[in-house]
Structures are given as C-alpha cells and as structure tokens.
Design a protein around this motif. Sequence first.
Motif, PDB file in Angstrom:
ATOM      1  N   GLY B 180       0.841  -1.195   0.000  1.00  0.00           N
ATOM      2  CA  GLY B 180       0.000   0.000   0.000  1.00  0.00           C
ATOM      3  C   GLY B 180       0.864   1.229   0.000  1.00  0.00           C
ATOM      4  O   GLY B 180       2.075   1.140   0.258  1.00  0.00           O
ATOM      5  N   PRO B 181       0.311   2.377  -0.294  1.00  0.00           N
ATOM      6  CA  PRO B 181       1.137   3.590  -0.354  1.00  0.00           C
ATOM      7  C   PRO B 181       1.570   4.077   1.030  1.00  0.00           C
ATOM      8  O   PRO B 181       0.850   3.914   2.002  1.00  0.00           O
ATOM      9  CB  PRO B 181       0.210   4.607  -1.031  1.00  0.00           C
ATOM     10  CG  PRO B 181      -1.163   4.131  -0.748  1.00  0.00           C
ATOM     11  CD  PRO B 181      -1.106   2.641  -0.623  1.00  0.00           C
ATOM     12  N   MET B 182       2.753   4.659   1.062  1.00  0.00           N
ATOM     13  CA  MET B 182       3.288   5.214   2.314  1.00  0.00           C
ATOM     14  C   MET B 182       3.931   6.567   2.005  1.00  0.00           C
ATOM     15  O   MET B 182       4.606   6.713   0.985  1.00  0.00           O
ATOM     16  CB  MET B 182       4.323   4.267   2.906  1.00  0.00           C
ATOM     17  CG  MET B 182       4.873   4.743   4.227  1.00  0.00           C
ATOM     18  SD  MET B 182       6.044   3.584   4.899  1.00  0.00           S
ATOM     19  CE  MET B 182       4.950   2.376   5.590  1.00  0.00           C
ATOM     20  N   GLU B 183       3.749   7.525   2.880  1.00  0.00           N
ATOM     21  CA  GLU B 183       4.263   8.865   2.589  1.00  0.00           C
ATOM     22  C   GLU B 183       4.986   9.480   3.781  1.00  0.00           C
ATOM     23  O   GLU B 183       5.982  10.169   3.626  1.00  0.00           O
ATOM     24  CB  GLU B 183       3.112   9.785   2.163  1.00  0.00           C
ATOM     25  CG  GLU B 183       3.582  11.073   1.533  1.00  0.00           C
ATOM     26  CD  GLU B 183       2.425  11.877   0.985  1.00  0.00           C
ATOM     27  OE1 GLU B 183       2.691  12.786   0.187  1.00  0.00           O
ATOM     28  OE2 GLU B 183       1.266  11.611   1.345  1.00  0.00           O
ATOM     29  N   SER B 184       4.493   9.218   4.984  1.00  0.00           N
ATOM     30  CA  SER B 184       5.031   9.950   6.139  1.00  0.00           C
ATOM     31  C   SER B 184       6.475   9.552   6.425  1.00  0.00           C
ATOM     32  O   SER B 184       6.881   8.405   6.208  1.00  0.00           O
ATOM     33  CB  SER B 184       4.158   9.720   7.371  1.00  0.00           C
ATOM     34  OG  SER B 184       4.548   8.549   8.027  1.00  0.00           O
ATOM     35  N   LEU B 185       7.208  10.529   6.912  1.00  0.00           N
ATOM     36  CA  LEU B 185       8.636  10.313   7.181  1.00  0.00           C
ATOM     37  C   LEU B 185       8.834   9.288   8.293  1.00  0.00           C
ATOM     38  O   LEU B 185       9.687   8.408   8.204  1.00  0.00           O
ATOM     39  CB  LEU B 185       9.279  11.654   7.563  1.00  0.00           C
ATOM     40  CG  LEU B 185      10.759  11.608   7.892  1.00  0.00           C
ATOM     41  CD1 LEU B 185      11.578  11.242   6.675  1.00  0.00           C
ATOM     42  CD2 LEU B 185      11.232  12.931   8.453  1.00  0.00           C
ATOM     43  N   THR B 186       8.014   9.371   9.317  1.00  0.00           N
ATOM     44  CA  THR B 186       8.152   8.463  10.468  1.00  0.00           C
ATOM     45  C   THR B 186       7.993   7.012  10.021  1.00  0.00           C
ATOM     46  O   THR B 186       8.781   6.130  10.389  1.00  0.00           O
ATOM     47  CB  THR B 186       7.087   8.797  11.530  1.00  0.00           C
ATOM     48  OG1 THR B 186       7.063  10.196  11.709  1.00  0.00           O
ATOM     49  CG2 THR B 186       7.397   8.107  12.836  1.00  0.00           C
ATOM     50  N   ASP B 187       6.942   6.772   9.212  1.00  0.00           N
ATOM     51  CA  ASP B 187       6.710   5.402   8.734  1.00  0.00           C
ATOM     52  C   ASP B 187       7.853   4.936   7.839  1.00  0.00           C
ATOM     53  O   ASP B 187       8.274   3.786   7.903  1.00  0.00           O
ATOM     54  CB  ASP B 187       5.383   5.332   7.965  1.00  0.00           C
ATOM     55  CG  ASP B 187       4.195   5.599   8.872  1.00  0.00           C
ATOM     56  OD1 ASP B 187       4.382   5.527  10.102  1.00  0.00           O
ATOM     57  OD2 ASP B 187       3.104   5.883   8.359  1.00  0.00           O
ATOM     58  N   THR B 188       8.338   5.857   7.009  1.00  0.00           N
ATOM     59  CA  THR B 188       9.440   5.498   6.103  1.00  0.00           C
ATOM     60  C   THR B 188      10.681   5.111   6.903  1.00  0.00           C
ATOM     61  O   THR B 188      11.349   4.126   6.594  1.00  0.00           O
ATOM     62  CB  THR B 188       9.780   6.695   5.180  1.00  0.00           C
ATOM     63  OG1 THR B 188       8.581   7.166   4.583  1.00  0.00           O
ATOM     64  CG2 THR B 188      10.758   6.297   4.095  1.00  0.00           C
ATOM     65  N   ALA B 255       9.115  13.022  -3.560  1.00  0.00           N
ATOM     66  CA  ALA B 255       8.151  13.801  -4.335  1.00  0.00           C
ATOM     67  C   ALA B 255       6.755  13.206  -4.251  1.00  0.00           C
ATOM     68  O   ALA B 255       5.758  13.909  -4.432  1.00  0.00           O
ATOM     69  CB  ALA B 255       8.608  13.873  -5.786  1.00  0.00           C
ATOM     70  N   ARG B 256       6.656  11.928  -3.968  1.00  0.00           N
ATOM     71  CA  ARG B 256       5.336  11.282  -3.945  1.00  0.00           C
ATOM     72  C   ARG B 256       5.366  10.088  -3.004  1.00  0.00           C
ATOM     73  O   ARG B 256       6.422   9.721  -2.493  1.00  0.00           O
ATOM     74  CB  ARG B 256       4.942  10.849  -5.360  1.00  0.00           C
ATOM     75  CG  ARG B 256       6.003   9.980  -6.006  1.00  0.00           C
ATOM     76  CD  ARG B 256       5.797   9.818  -7.481  1.00  0.00           C
ATOM     77  NE  ARG B 256       4.730   8.876  -7.771  1.00  0.00           N
ATOM     78  CZ  ARG B 256       4.564   8.332  -8.973  1.00  0.00           C
ATOM     79  NH1 ARG B 256       5.373   8.648  -9.973  1.00  0.00           N
ATOM     80  NH2 ARG B 256       3.585   7.487  -9.186  1.00  0.00           N
ATOM     81  N   GLU B 257       4.224   9.494  -2.807  1.00  0.00           N
ATOM     82  CA  GLU B 257       4.166   8.322  -1.944  1.00  0.00           C
ATOM     83  C   GLU B 257       4.746   7.110  -2.668  1.00  0.00           C
ATOM     84  O   GLU B 257       4.798   7.081  -3.903  1.00  0.00           O
ATOM     85  CB  GLU B 257       2.714   8.063  -1.533  1.00  0.00           C
ATOM     86  CG  GLU B 257       1.798   7.872  -2.703  1.00  0.00           C
ATOM     87  CD  GLU B 257       0.344   7.889  -2.294  1.00  0.00           C
ATOM     88  OE1 GLU B 257       0.030   8.437  -1.231  1.00  0.00           O
ATOM     89  OE2 GLU B 257      -0.482   7.351  -3.057  1.00  0.00           O
ATOM     90  N   PHE B 258       5.154   6.125  -1.896  1.00  0.00           N
ATOM     91  CA  PHE B 258       5.775   4.944  -2.505  1.00  0.00           C
ATOM     92  C   PHE B 258       5.103   3.673  -1.970  1.00  0.00           C
ATOM     93  O   PHE B 258       4.492   3.678  -0.895  1.00  0.00           O
ATOM     94  CB  PHE B 258       7.274   4.916  -2.234  1.00  0.00           C
ATOM     95  CG  PHE B 258       7.652   4.801  -0.799  1.00  0.00           C
ATOM     96  CD1 PHE B 258       7.704   5.927   0.019  1.00  0.00           C
ATOM     97  CD2 PHE B 258       7.953   3.567  -0.236  1.00  0.00           C
ATOM     98  CE1 PHE B 258       8.040   5.816   1.357  1.00  0.00           C
ATOM     99  CE2 PHE B 258       8.291   3.455   1.103  1.00  0.00           C
ATOM    100  CZ  PHE B 258       8.331   4.589   1.904  1.00  0.00           C
ATOM    101  N   THR B 259       5.244   2.600  -2.769  1.00  0.00           N
ATOM    102  CA  THR B 259       4.634   1.337  -2.352  1.00  0.00           C
ATOM    103  C   THR B 259       5.683   0.261  -2.099  1.00  0.00           C
ATOM    104  O   THR B 259       5.383  -0.773  -1.517  1.00  0.00           O
ATOM    105  CB  THR B 259       3.669   0.822  -3.431  1.00  0.00           C
ATOM    106  OG1 THR B 259       4.384   0.683  -4.659  1.00  0.00           O
ATOM    107  CG2 THR B 259       2.503   1.764  -3.629  1.00  0.00           C
ATOM    108  N   ALA B 260       6.910   0.482  -2.572  1.00  0.00           N
ATOM    109  CA  ALA B 260       7.987  -0.483  -2.331  1.00  0.00           C
ATOM    110  C   ALA B 260       9.304   0.266  -2.228  1.00  0.00           C
ATOM    111  O   ALA B 260       9.475   1.335  -2.825  1.00  0.00           O
ATOM    112  CB  ALA B 260       8.060  -1.513  -3.453  1.00  0.00           C
ATOM    113  N   VAL B 261      10.208  -0.282  -1.457  1.00  0.00           N
ATOM    114  CA  VAL B 261      11.506   0.350  -1.285  1.00  0.00           C
ATOM    115  C   VAL B 261      12.599  -0.718  -1.373  1.00  0.00           C
ATOM    116  O   VAL B 261      12.413  -1.852  -0.921  1.00  0.00           O
ATOM    117  CB  VAL B 261      11.563   1.130   0.057  1.00  0.00           C
ATOM    118  CG1 VAL B 261      11.345   0.206   1.236  1.00  0.00           C
ATOM    119  CG2 VAL B 261      12.865   1.855   0.222  1.00  0.00           C
ATOM    120  N   LYS B 262      13.697  -0.329  -1.993  1.00  0.00           N
ATOM    121  CA  LYS B 262      14.818  -1.267  -2.140  1.00  0.00           C
ATOM    122  C   LYS B 262      16.067  -0.576  -1.596  1.00  0.00           C
ATOM    123  O   LYS B 262      16.364   0.571  -1.959  1.00  0.00           O
ATOM    124  CB  LYS B 262      14.999  -1.592  -3.623  1.00  0.00           C
ATOM    125  CG  LYS B 262      16.146  -2.542  -3.919  1.00  0.00           C
ATOM    126  CD  LYS B 262      16.213  -2.734  -5.442  1.00  0.00           C
ATOM    127  CE  LYS B 262      17.422  -3.511  -5.856  1.00  0.00           C
ATOM    128  NZ  LYS B 262      17.543  -3.567  -7.318  1.00  0.00           N
TER     129      LYS B 262
END
Lengths: 289, 454
Positions: B180-188, B255-262
């Motif tokens: 699902g999309p994630m945007e907030s810095l804390t969650d990231t 710049a935008r929300e993300f759904t996956a990170v590598k």
Amino acid sequence: MASKANVTALRQHLEQLFPGKWLVGQEQGSSQKLLRTGIGDIDAGIVRGLPRRAISEWSGAASSGKTTLLRSAIAYWCLSGLSVAYIDTFSRLVAADWAFVEQGICGAMPANLAPRKSRHRGRFMAVRVSQRLDATRKGEITRVALRKEACWVAEQLIKSALFDVVVFDLGGSSFVNDRVYARLHRSLERSRTALILLKDTGARSGPEGSNSSWGAHTRASFQWSDSFSTREGIDNSVMIVPSVKADLARDGLGQRVEIGFSANVSNSLFTYPQIPDRRTSKTRPRTKG
Amino acid sequence: MLYRDYEPALCIEAQRKLVADLVVSSPRVSGGDIGEIFLDAEGLAYTGGEGKFCRDLLRLVSARGYTESVVGVADSAFAAALASQVARHRWLMIPRGEDRRFMAGLPPGLLPLCDESKETLRLLGIKTIGAYLDLNLDQIRHKFGVEGERAYNLACGLDQFRPMLPLIEKSFQCILDLGGPMESLTDTIFVMKSLIERLVAELVVAGLCAEEMTVSFFSDDLLFEERPIRLVKPSNHGKFLLEVLRLSLEATPLAREFTAVKLVISRTTPESFEQIDLAVPDHDLDFDQHQIINRSAFAYLLQRMETRLGEGAIVHPVPEDQYFPEMAGKWQPLNLRQSINEPVEDPGSDYALRILDGKGLASGLVLKRFPRPEPALVELYGSNPVSITFDNRWYRVMKVTSAERLSGLWWEEPVRKSYYMAMVKPAGPESNVEMIMLTLNHLNRMWSVEGIYD
C-alpha cells in the motif's frame, strides 16, 4: 547571600516564562570559563574574554572592523590549540584572507595582540551555507530556507563538541529569534563551545537588522574610527589601516575602547601561475594480461 | 580535444568482471593494478601448451571488447608484468628459469621505485636492471631503503605474489513491498530501520562496512527515485546508517508516496577495528587518543553535513598560486576520503613563512565580497576617485590607495583590473566611515565595488 539566591530563583522563573531572554549571568559560579581573545584591550577590560557555553554578540555596521578583529582572535585561538568553526551564511569570506590563520598569521592585527605558542595547533573550518544550497538545490534559495539551514548548521557544530568556538555570521538579517536563542543555549549547555553571533547593523543591513537579542552574555559593537594610518608605497599610500572603536557590555556594565592595528603590505609572493597543460595524450594505456 | 582521466571506480568494476570471466582459462586469477590481471599458468603441458593458452586468453579478452591486450608469461608475476609491457607482439613468453636474464636488459625505470630513486639511479649511470643487480644489497638498503630491497628481489625473480582463487562477490540488498502507499517520514524511517538491521547483520558477519548505499523508491513497480548516498567513512553501525538515511529524507523529501523500497549496499570495504567512542572523559586521554576520537566524531559531523548540504559542506582555506586577491586562496572541502581531495597548486607558503615570518603574507583587513560586484559611478579628480555612487547611495572618498594593477589569465578569461582600497563616508550627518574594495575593469572600463572590508 539570601538575596543572591532569590535573584537566581527569580531568573530561573523568568527563564521558564520567557525562554532565551533571561539567561545572562546564570552561569555565575558554574564551571564556565572565559576564552581570552589575545586582544589586550578586550581581555583587560570588563569583558575579560569570551565565555564558553554562552552566546557573545559582535555587531557593527557591515564595514566596521569586527571581522578583522575576530580573525585576530581566531588566529590566537588556533595557536592556542583551539578549533574554530565559522558559519559563513552568505558565503562572503575570501579564502586568501584566512589561508594562514591556523599558523597565527592574520594580516592586520591589533597592535597589542598577545604572542602565543602552543605545541598543538587548532583547526579553522568554515561552512559556506548559501553556496552549498546553491549547489545542491535547484531554483532560487529562499531566505527562510537559508536561515533554517544556517541555524541547523550552528546547532550541529555546537552539539558535535569538536569546536571550542563557533562563529555564526548572520550578515545583515538578524534572524535568530528568542526561540532559536533558547535552542542554541540548550545546545551550548551540553558543550564547551563559545558561540559568537556576528551581526551587521546599520543602513546596509536588511529590515530585520535592528532586532535586538537579549540572550547574549557579552556584547560588543564596533565601528571604524576616523583616525587611520597608511602604508606608503612609491608614489602614494598602498594600504589604509583604520583603528576600531569598540563598545563592550557585560552584566550591565559598559566600556569603550579604541583598538589600533599593525599591518604589513601584502608581499604578493605568489609566482605567475602556470599555464595549464592541455596537450592531448599521445599514448593510451594498454591492457595487460 | 581534451584528454580526461579515467574513472577508477568504473575501471575497477570492469576489471572485476573480467577477472570473473577469466576463471574459465585458469582457476587462479587475481587483479593487480588497473588494467593488470595475473593468471596461474602452471600445468599447461597437457592442454596445448602456453602458446595455446595465450591464444585462448587473447580471444576471450577480445570478445569482451579489450582488443589491445598483451600477454606475458614468466616464472614470477613481476617478470610476467614486465614481459607484457615490453612485448612487441601479442604475447611474450620467457623460458623457464630465464626471468633474471630477461629483466637484466630492461631499463631500471620499470622497477617499482619512486621518482627520486629513479633519478638517483640515472645520476649513478645505472642504465639497466642488470647493472642495478650488480650493486651490493647492503648499499641498496642503505641508499634506497625497503623500497630498493624489494625492487632488488623482484629483479632477481623473487616475487611472492601468486594469483588466488577469485572471491565470490556478495550483494547486500533488501526489497520491501509494502502492499500500500506510504508517505510519512516516520513510517518510512520505521521501514528503513528493519531493512538496515537486516543488512547490517549480514555486513557484520561478512566483516564488511558500507561505503555507499543506494535507496530506490517504487510506486506500483515504477521506479520514481533512486538515491545513492555516499558515506564519509565506512560504517556498519545500524544507528548511524539510519541517521544518514533520515537526514537524506529530511533534506530532500520524496516527491510522492511509494509502495515499495529497495535498499542496496552498493559499495563495501573490509571492516576497520578502530574504536568509535565519543563519551570518553577528557582527563584520561592523551593528545593522540583525542585525535582518534575527534576523527570519529568529525566523521559523524561531516556525514550529517554532507547528507543535508551535499558534498564539500565543510571547507577550510588554503593558499593558491595566484596573485589576484579573490583567487589567491581556495575553499577546499574537508573529507575523509583522501583520494578525492582536489589538488591545489601550493605557492610555497612554507618557504614564505620561514623567510618572512608571516609578515605581509595575509592581506590587511578582512574582505567580505558581494555575491556579484556592484556597479559604481565614480567621480574622478585627475585619475583619483573622489566620490562614488553605488547601492543607491552617494559616498565621499576620504582616502584611497594607489591602484594595484593586475592582469593575466589570458589563456582562460583575460583579466585586467586595477584594485583600490578606499575609505568612504556615506552622505548624511551621522554616518560612519566604511572601507571598500573598488576595482576598475580595463577591459570594459567599468568601475565596481567588489566587497567591503570588515
């Protein structure tokens, strides 16, 4: 004794009510130490030097001699083994003026600058904030972004506990408000750093230049004196060296001193620069196996 | 056409790939200097001999695009490297036991000696490696030290270097699909923490430290941001790496929300066992210990600054070989990666310090330059300025120095300027004097105020 305790309690109460405004003098009796500047007129007067773990304010017109005096003090500190960081918010300093400051050489120096020798030399470093922002961010850098970054840099330098003195050059815009003062004070409490705020006042400074700050432990304001000396060349003077008038203030007391400089004409020792070699390479490296 | 230096990182990467490919020719393959690869060529008598080995090798290397390769075959690695350098054909084979004789006829400049030692050999009239070998070893030790002794042994054919089995490259990377999309810095940061913890555990087991990380953000399988983060000092401390990532995200928000990170540790280095302890009480330490601690603390500070402000955030002033006031020094970035220090032409300041005791070496007053020179209107009396208008104000010149006329840099952008130091007083009853740097550009006959002396 009781009255002193009452005053201290009152100051603490006021500090809680107005953070950053009533910190002056609270370090009395604590482990605070003064950094001597090496400039006799300042060290021998009521100021006696610059306090660690506190904010000192050096102000004056954009051209008033305050940075030249500060450079002498920095050269003295470097020779004493102390490290100094300079936050050049608007990237105005010229590297050549500061290139030999770690060796204690600072061009025009106060006539009564104390000699100093130490086994270990301190370091002088600078953070050129606006130049870095120009390089890393696209588009125009807003003043707000510049202020924010400069304050962040100041806090980081103090918190790192690596520098004995941090000089924060605010230029003509005095953007350090009471909340920032309080924050800087809290950072200073956990370090041994002396923070110097360098402020430009007067016509050339911005509209916020007249803002006064109440959190500084020691204040000094400078201006060029009308009296000056010159160094004569072949047909005319080649250097003008004016004196500086300084108004020093600490704990409600004030003092005015005039500081003269001694200076040598720059020797222009540097050779004619080499013409860059732009010949193309005729041989290419070969791969070996 | 300009000749540009090669990028060492890319060359090392290409060499590493080639070493991996050459395993088919010999199980023992090692890379040497850039462009130099050593293979074990023992036991080739039953597989077609050394000639076939060279042909196969060159064919394989050419197929990878390196068409100018040369093969040298010898008993020792150093002799083989020299054979490849002096070979007139595609390969040169030195017969078994003939390394010393082969090298004896070569010039001593091929020996791994510093320029100063090579110059000494030239002055001594030693023109071949054979003549160098005729010298007494004790004399060599006395004159050239350990370096000379090592060169002597290499020239004798005594080289300890042997190609080794190539190391298996291990990649350190983690991918997390959030669903699902994630945007907030804390969650990231929370997500990053779990990735870093896993990678750090692997790095510690492998005895490695991260030198560079690359974090990539995806939105529905679409890569929209890839951010390489170079560390000022190799580290495998999870807290530090997380702090660096946090600063990067704070300095340049997504710049935008993300759904996956590598997260990839794109460059590693063997772990150093230097202590990092910032909380040691002062009085228990001597100066050297202070230096070590300060270096570590400085590395953390520099990393924070560079992550937020970019590389070269902290600078220190160095003199440069130039006599224009604004160019006689340079702000050089401080970094802990010594290899990327920019060269500065040293104007021989040590000599000047010794001879002059520093008098006149630095300029008089501190100059603060304007972002760009302010154009000025100057009223002259004879050739001397008497009043100036700039920055919408009128100033009377109280005192001005004679002009310092400087010219040069015709090979780049020619400069012909006269520099004046002026004491001016602005119009008004209670104005204070100011010191300014006034220049006249002779190329366009334009007066400017370059900055103020403070």
